[in-house]
Design an enzyme around this catalytic site. Structure first.
Site, PDB file in Angstrom:
ATOM      1  N   LYS A 120     -19.626 -16.508   0.877  1.00  0.00           N
ATOM      2  CA  LYS A 120     -21.031 -16.368   1.271  1.00  0.00           C
ATOM      3  C   LYS A 120     -21.884 -15.568   0.298  1.00  0.00           C
ATOM      4  O   LYS A 120     -21.472 -14.525  -0.192  1.00  0.00           O
ATOM      5  CB  LYS A 120     -21.088 -15.659   2.623  1.00  0.00           C
ATOM      6  CG  LYS A 120     -20.555 -16.479   3.753  1.00  0.00           C
ATOM      7  CD  LYS A 120     -20.842 -15.725   5.020  1.00  0.00           C
ATOM      8  CE  LYS A 120     -20.404 -16.456   6.248  1.00  0.00           C
ATOM      9  NZ  LYS A 120     -20.448 -15.519   7.388  1.00  0.00           N
ATOM     10  N   GLY A 153     -10.275  -7.210  -2.081  1.00  0.00           N
ATOM     11  CA  GLY A 153     -10.398  -8.217  -1.037  1.00  0.00           C
ATOM     12  C   GLY A 153      -9.666  -9.502  -1.390  1.00  0.00           C
ATOM     13  O   GLY A 153      -8.533  -9.476  -1.883  1.00  0.00           O
ATOM     14  N   GLY A 208     -13.858  -3.650   1.186  1.00  0.00           N
ATOM     15  CA  GLY A 208     -15.215  -3.175   1.458  1.00  0.00           C
ATOM     16  C   GLY A 208     -15.636  -2.067   0.506  1.00  0.00           C
ATOM     17  O   GLY A 208     -16.782  -2.025   0.043  1.00  0.00           O
ATOM     18  N   ARG A 231       0.822  -1.222   0.000  1.00  0.00           N
ATOM     19  CA  ARG A 231       0.000   0.000   0.000  1.00  0.00           C
ATOM     20  C   ARG A 231       0.854   1.269   0.000  1.00  0.00           C
ATOM     21  O   ARG A 231       0.446   2.280  -0.576  1.00  0.00           O
ATOM     22  CB  ARG A 231      -0.934   0.003   1.208  1.00  0.00           C
ATOM     23  CG  ARG A 231      -2.059  -0.992   1.007  1.00  0.00           C
ATOM     24  CD  ARG A 231      -3.089  -0.892   2.082  1.00  0.00           C
ATOM     25  NE  ARG A 231      -4.274  -1.626   1.676  1.00  0.00           N
ATOM     26  CZ  ARG A 231      -5.158  -2.147   2.520  1.00  0.00           C
ATOM     27  NH1 ARG A 231      -4.991  -2.011   3.815  1.00  0.00           N
ATOM     28  NH2 ARG A 231      -6.208  -2.789   2.060  1.00  0.00           N
TER      29      ARG A 231
END
Ligand code: AMP
Length: 400
Positions: A207, A357, A380, A36
């Site tokens: 999920k 992610g 997110g 990053r």
């Protein structure tokens, strides 16, 4: 309308406040992975090469008590940045007050300063006050007073309304996107607002519940939506198929049914799976078509699914991928994710976007990242962007 970017600004002699994403993994003061920091270098270099004074703000981890502070100081990050830039970087161990203001006033053009972790402001005198995380208006106003212009390059926090992004922006005449932010707006924002066709979305991961918003939004925009990964088996259950011990969200089976009804043949499910006796790389495993046998759990898509997905992807002009096709962390169940990643790398006429992610981790770990058009830096944030939500951090950037 297009957003203002760093290259639109006159930076010479200006105090340039920059919200960057230096939220790196850190343990006992040692940085695990500096991706990053490296990713922020182009914008920082641009600012200092154009005579700006770069004043950098970032959060690092979560601060819930005074005890969290020492381990989450920005000092090691400032040191790493100095090594990467190959020039001195001033570190100021506070987030407000005369020490910070003096250090800023002493800066020459082209210098770099890093202030302490913005989330130190979340705990004051032992009390959890969340001035940064709840966007205390006085904090954004104060930080804005330290600079002449504001650049937001922290896409990873764009879905949050914090003092260090939205708070500063709302007290500045102009806020511009940094180069990283600009790319995210162009690719992820562009995919949602003005996609090229055929547009194929690939959604995987564990999920259904995490991805409902994305599935819903992309079903409206994409020509095909490919489903893979653990969420497949909630759809299998909704079709009345056997799923063995595979991952399933029983309370989402009805939702999966309604998604399938709405989607018709837009939704593409795996036709075969790699199934194992246990959630273990070394467990006995095999490939099966259709139903998952009793005593087995599905941990990857099989080769026929890969081939079928490739047929769907072949004509695509735009592909957005979020979520792995299987348990890619285990070598025996990484093949589906790897094959799809490699295939995307061959689609030279398509814009290929990986939506953050675990999918970003997967393409990096599998070594296919450099063949794709854009790998999002936000987890997110990219999910919410793909859901079609307005991200407050981006909304606060000025229009050109
Ligand atoms: P997500 O964060 O929702 O994108 O999910 C990523 C996680 O899903 C990864 O850690 C994968 O190991 C996991 N995953 C993918 N496919 C499966 C599967 N078939 N069964 C269990 N976990 C899976």
């Amino acid at each position: 309308m297009a957003k203002l970017t760093v290259s639109d600004l006159d930076l010479k002699g200006k105090k340039v406040l920059m919200r960057v994403d230096f939220n790196v993994p850190i343990k006992d003061g040692v940085i695990g992975n500096d991706n990053r920091i490296v990713a922020a270098l182009p914008t920082i270099n641009y600012v200092i090469d154009h005579g700006g004074k770069a004043i950098l703000l970032s959060h690092l981890g979560r601060i819930k008590s005074e005890d969290d502070k020492p381990g989450l100081s920005m000092r090691p990050v400032a040191e790493r940045l100095s090594n990467l830039l190959n020039k001195p970087v001033t570190f100021v161990p506070t987030t407000e007050g005369p020490q910070l203001e003096d250090a800023i006033n002493k800066m020459s053009d082209g210098q770099v300063l890093v202030m302490e972790n913005t989330r130190y402001e979340d705990v004051k005198n032992g009390e959890q006050v969340k001035r940064e995380s709840k966007n205390d208006p006085s904090l954004g106003k104060y930080w804005a007073s330290l600079g002449d212009v504001f650049i937001n390059d922290a896409f990873g926090t764009a879905h949050r309304q914090h003092a260090s992004n939205v708070g500063i922006a709302s007290n500045m005449p102009q806020t511009a996107a940094g180069f990283l932010m600009e790319k995210e707006i162009k690719f992820i924002g562009g995919a949602v607002s003005n996609p090229a066709h055929p547009f194929v979305a690939i959604l995987g991961g564990a999920k259904v519940s995490d991805k409902i918003g994305v599935i819903d939004n992309l079903l409206d925009k994409a020509d095909k939506v490919i489903i893979g990964g653990g969420m497949t088996y909630t759809f299998y259950a909704a079709k009345g198929m056997k799923i063995g011990n595979s991952l399933v969200e029983k309370d989402k089976i009805d939702l999966a049914k309604s998604i399938m009804d709405k989607a018709g043949d837009k939704l593409v499910l795996p036709v075969d799976s790699v199934v194992a006796e246990k959630f273990d790389n070394d467990a006995p495993h095999k490939t099966v078509e259709g139903d998952i046998p009793d005593g087995y759990m599905a941990l990857d898509i099989g080769p026929k699914s890969v081939a079928a997905f490739e047929d769907v992807l072949k004509p695509a002009k735009l592909v957005v991928w979020n979520g792995p096709m299987g348990v890619f962390e285990m070598s025996n169940y990484a093949q589906g994710t790897l094959e799809i990643g490699k295939y995307l790398g061959t689609l030279s006429d398509a814009t290929t976007i990986v939506g953050g992610g675990d999918s970003t981790a997967a393409v990096q770990q599998l070594g296919v990242a450099d063949k794709l058009t854009h790998i999002s830096t936000g987890g997110g944030a990219s999910l919410e962007y793909l859901e079609g939500k307005t991200l407050p951090g981006i909304a606060a950037i000025s229009e050109k």
